[in-house]
Every structure is written in C-alpha cells, then in structure tokens.
Scaffold this motif. Structure first.
Motif, PDB file in Angstrom:
ATOM      1  N   HIS A 194       0.746  -1.189   0.159  1.00  0.00           N
ATOM      2  CA  HIS A 194      -0.228  -0.030   0.131  1.00  0.00           C
ATOM      3  C   HIS A 194       0.653   1.202  -0.029  1.00  0.00           C
ATOM      4  CE1 HIS A 194      -3.663  -2.368   0.123  1.00  0.00           C
ATOM      5  NE2 HIS A 194      -2.962  -3.029   1.363  1.00  0.00           N
ATOM      6  N   ASN A 195       2.330   1.255  -0.179  1.00  0.00           N
ATOM      7  CA  ASN A 195       3.077   2.355   0.054  1.00  0.00           C
ATOM      8  C   ASN A 195       4.127   2.063  -0.941  1.00  0.00           C
ATOM      9  OD1 ASN A 195       5.266   1.559   1.745  1.00  0.00           O
ATOM     10  ND2 ASN A 195       3.781   1.206   3.135  1.00  0.00           N
ATOM     11  N   THR A 196       4.563   3.314  -1.387  1.00  0.00           N
ATOM     12  CA  THR A 196       5.875   3.113  -2.191  1.00  0.00           C
ATOM     13  C   THR A 196       7.177   2.793  -1.516  1.00  0.00           C
ATOM     14  OG1 THR A 196       6.418   5.324  -2.095  1.00  0.00           O
ATOM     15  CG2 THR A 196       5.041   4.929  -3.845  1.00  0.00           C
ATOM     16  N   ASP A 197       7.420   3.022  -0.508  1.00  0.00           N
ATOM     17  CA  ASP A 197       8.494   2.419   0.391  1.00  0.00           C
ATOM     18  C   ASP A 197       8.477   0.931   0.346  1.00  0.00           C
ATOM     19  OD1 ASP A 197       9.310   5.033   0.973  1.00  0.00           O
ATOM     20  OD2 ASP A 197       8.439   4.916   3.124  1.00  0.00           O
ATOM     21  N   THR A 198       7.488   0.347   0.611  1.00  0.00           N
ATOM     22  CA  THR A 198       7.393  -1.266   0.605  1.00  0.00           C
ATOM     23  C   THR A 198       7.563  -1.717  -0.743  1.00  0.00           C
ATOM     24  OG1 THR A 198       5.796  -1.227   2.439  1.00  0.00           O
ATOM     25  CG2 THR A 198       6.063  -3.277   1.154  1.00  0.00           C
ATOM     26  N   LEU A 199       6.997  -0.869  -1.758  1.00  0.00           N
ATOM     27  CA  LEU A 199       7.275  -1.452  -3.120  1.00  0.00           C
ATOM     28  C   LEU A 199       8.387  -1.416  -3.575  1.00  0.00           C
ATOM     29  CD1 LEU A 199       5.357  -1.978  -5.637  1.00  0.00           C
ATOM     30  CD2 LEU A 199       5.419   0.287  -6.265  1.00  0.00           C
ATOM     31  N   ARG A 200       9.325  -0.184  -3.121  1.00  0.00           N
ATOM     32  CA  ARG A 200      10.631  -0.100  -3.565  1.00  0.00           C
ATOM     33  C   ARG A 200      11.445  -1.127  -2.989  1.00  0.00           C
ATOM     34  NH1 ARG A 200       9.794   5.669  -2.274  1.00  0.00           N
ATOM     35  NH2 ARG A 200       9.607   6.642  -4.366  1.00  0.00           N
ATOM     36  N   ALA A 201      11.206  -1.698  -1.775  1.00  0.00           N
ATOM     37  CA  ALA A 201      11.976  -2.699  -1.085  1.00  0.00           C
ATOM     38  C   ALA A 201      11.531  -3.962  -1.836  1.00  0.00           C
ATOM     39  CB  ALA A 201      11.529  -2.754   0.348  1.00  0.00           C
ATOM     40  N   CYS A 202      10.538  -4.159  -2.356  1.00  0.00           N
ATOM     41  CA  CYS A 202      10.100  -5.318  -3.206  1.00  0.00           C
ATOM     42  C   CYS A 202      10.643  -5.415  -4.227  1.00  0.00           C
ATOM     43  CB  CYS A 202       8.787  -5.591  -3.147  1.00  0.00           C
ATOM     44  SG  CYS A 202       7.714  -6.134  -1.496  1.00  0.00           S
ATOM     45  N   VAL A 203      10.804  -4.302  -4.894  1.00  0.00           N
ATOM     46  CA  VAL A 203      11.626  -4.259  -6.424  1.00  0.00           C
ATOM     47  C   VAL A 203      13.168  -4.633  -6.150  1.00  0.00           C
ATOM     48  CG1 VAL A 203      12.207  -2.715  -8.112  1.00  0.00           C
ATOM     49  CG2 VAL A 203       9.996  -2.738  -7.567  1.00  0.00           C
ATOM     50  N   ALA A 204      13.789  -3.995  -5.350  1.00  0.00           N
ATOM     51  CA  ALA A 204      15.115  -4.200  -4.802  1.00  0.00           C
ATOM     52  C   ALA A 204      15.396  -5.701  -4.535  1.00  0.00           C
ATOM     53  CB  ALA A 204      15.533  -3.298  -3.664  1.00  0.00           C
ATOM     54  N   TYR A 205      14.476  -6.127  -3.637  1.00  0.00           N
ATOM     55  CA  TYR A 205      14.707  -7.707  -3.146  1.00  0.00           C
ATOM     56  C   TYR A 205      14.444  -8.516  -4.783  1.00  0.00           C
ATOM     57  CZ  TYR A 205      13.817 -12.252  -1.736  1.00  0.00           C
ATOM     58  OH  TYR A 205      13.995 -13.605  -1.591  1.00  0.00           O
ATOM     59  N   LEU A 257       4.821  -5.720 -10.060  1.00  0.00           N
ATOM     60  CA  LEU A 257       5.300  -4.702  -9.104  1.00  0.00           C
ATOM     61  C   LEU A 257       4.837  -3.389  -9.926  1.00  0.00           C
ATOM     62  CD1 LEU A 257       8.349  -6.338  -7.188  1.00  0.00           C
ATOM     63  CD2 LEU A 257       6.170  -6.013  -6.211  1.00  0.00           C
ATOM     64  N   GLU A 258       5.254  -3.295 -10.864  1.00  0.00           N
ATOM     65  CA  GLU A 258       5.113  -2.021 -11.876  1.00  0.00           C
ATOM     66  C   GLU A 258       3.619  -1.537 -11.862  1.00  0.00           C
ATOM     67  OE1 GLU A 258       5.945  -0.131 -15.914  1.00  0.00           O
ATOM     68  OE2 GLU A 258       7.122  -1.851 -15.552  1.00  0.00           O
ATOM     69  N   ASN A 259       2.861  -2.759 -12.134  1.00  0.00           N
ATOM     70  CA  ASN A 259       1.414  -2.461 -12.345  1.00  0.00           C
ATOM     71  C   ASN A 259       0.801  -1.998 -10.935  1.00  0.00           C
ATOM     72  OD1 ASN A 259       1.294  -3.229 -14.986  1.00  0.00           O
ATOM     73  ND2 ASN A 259       0.505  -5.401 -14.340  1.00  0.00           N
ATOM     74  N   ARG A 260       1.287  -2.567  -9.683  1.00  0.00           N
ATOM     75  CA  ARG A 260       0.759  -2.383  -8.555  1.00  0.00           C
ATOM     76  C   ARG A 260       1.382  -0.899  -8.372  1.00  0.00           C
ATOM     77  NH1 ARG A 260      -2.791  -1.489  -5.511  1.00  0.00           N
ATOM     78  NH2 ARG A 260      -2.373  -1.455  -3.345  1.00  0.00           N
ATOM     79  N   ALA A 261       2.547  -0.367  -8.705  1.00  0.00           N
ATOM     80  CA  ALA A 261       2.922   0.936  -8.530  1.00  0.00           C
ATOM     81  C   ALA A 261       2.101   2.057  -9.215  1.00  0.00           C
ATOM     82  CB  ALA A 261       4.607   1.240  -9.146  1.00  0.00           C
ATOM     83  N   SER A 262       1.376   1.639 -10.589  1.00  0.00           N
ATOM     84  CA  SER A 262       0.599   2.371 -11.055  1.00  0.00           C
ATOM     85  C   SER A 262      -0.745   2.613 -10.214  1.00  0.00           C
ATOM     86  CB  SER A 262       0.248   1.984 -12.354  1.00  0.00           C
ATOM     87  OG  SER A 262       1.525   1.876 -13.241  1.00  0.00           O
ATOM     88  N   GLU A 263      -1.103   1.537  -9.820  1.00  0.00           N
ATOM     89  CA  GLU A 263      -2.365   1.506  -8.742  1.00  0.00           C
ATOM     90  C   GLU A 263      -2.172   2.468  -7.768  1.00  0.00           C
ATOM     91  OE1 GLU A 263      -3.037  -2.662  -8.065  1.00  0.00           O
ATOM     92  OE2 GLU A 263      -3.645  -2.991 -10.227  1.00  0.00           O
TER      93      GLU A 263
END
Length: 73
Positions: free
Chosen positions: A36-47, A61-67
C-alpha cells in the motif's frame, strides 16, 4: 519490528522475502496486492532485482505501483 524502524515492512509485518518467495503464484499475487505504499514497493523491487530476477514479478510490481499512484490522485 514496526514499520517506523524499517520502511520495507508494513503494518501487516511482511518483508519482501515473505511477499515474493512463495512458490504459489496466488500467494505472490496476494503479497503484491497488499502493498500500500511506495517504500514497501521499492523494497520489494530491490529484493526481486537482487535475488530472483524473474520477468513477471517486476511487471506485477510495476502495475501495483501504477495503482498506488492512481489511488493517491
């Protein structure tokens, strides 16, 4: 751990490994859907980039970022 000490962990307490490691794609999809937030999204992309390097997961993950970004509008 609280989300204030580690931005990669949300209130649900899931870390990127827990979201992206399951062998069952439904669980991975659920892990991504509950970001639900970009910090978590970034951490998942990095992982994902550092550990798995699968093609489909970064796309999800990119689709979720757009959402997430559209929800903020």
């Amino acid at each position: 751990m609280s989300s204030s000490s580690d931005p990669s962990i949300e209130s649900g307490g899931l870390i990127p490994e827990q979201r992206l490691e399951p062998q069952n794609t439904r669980l991975i999809n659920a892990g991504i859907a509950t970001i639900h937030n970009t910090d978590t999204l970034r951490a998942c992309v990095a992982y994902e980039n550092a550990n798995q390097q699968r093609v489909q997961i970064p796309c999800r993950l990119e689709n979720r970022a757009s959402e997430i970004l559209s929800e903020g509008d």
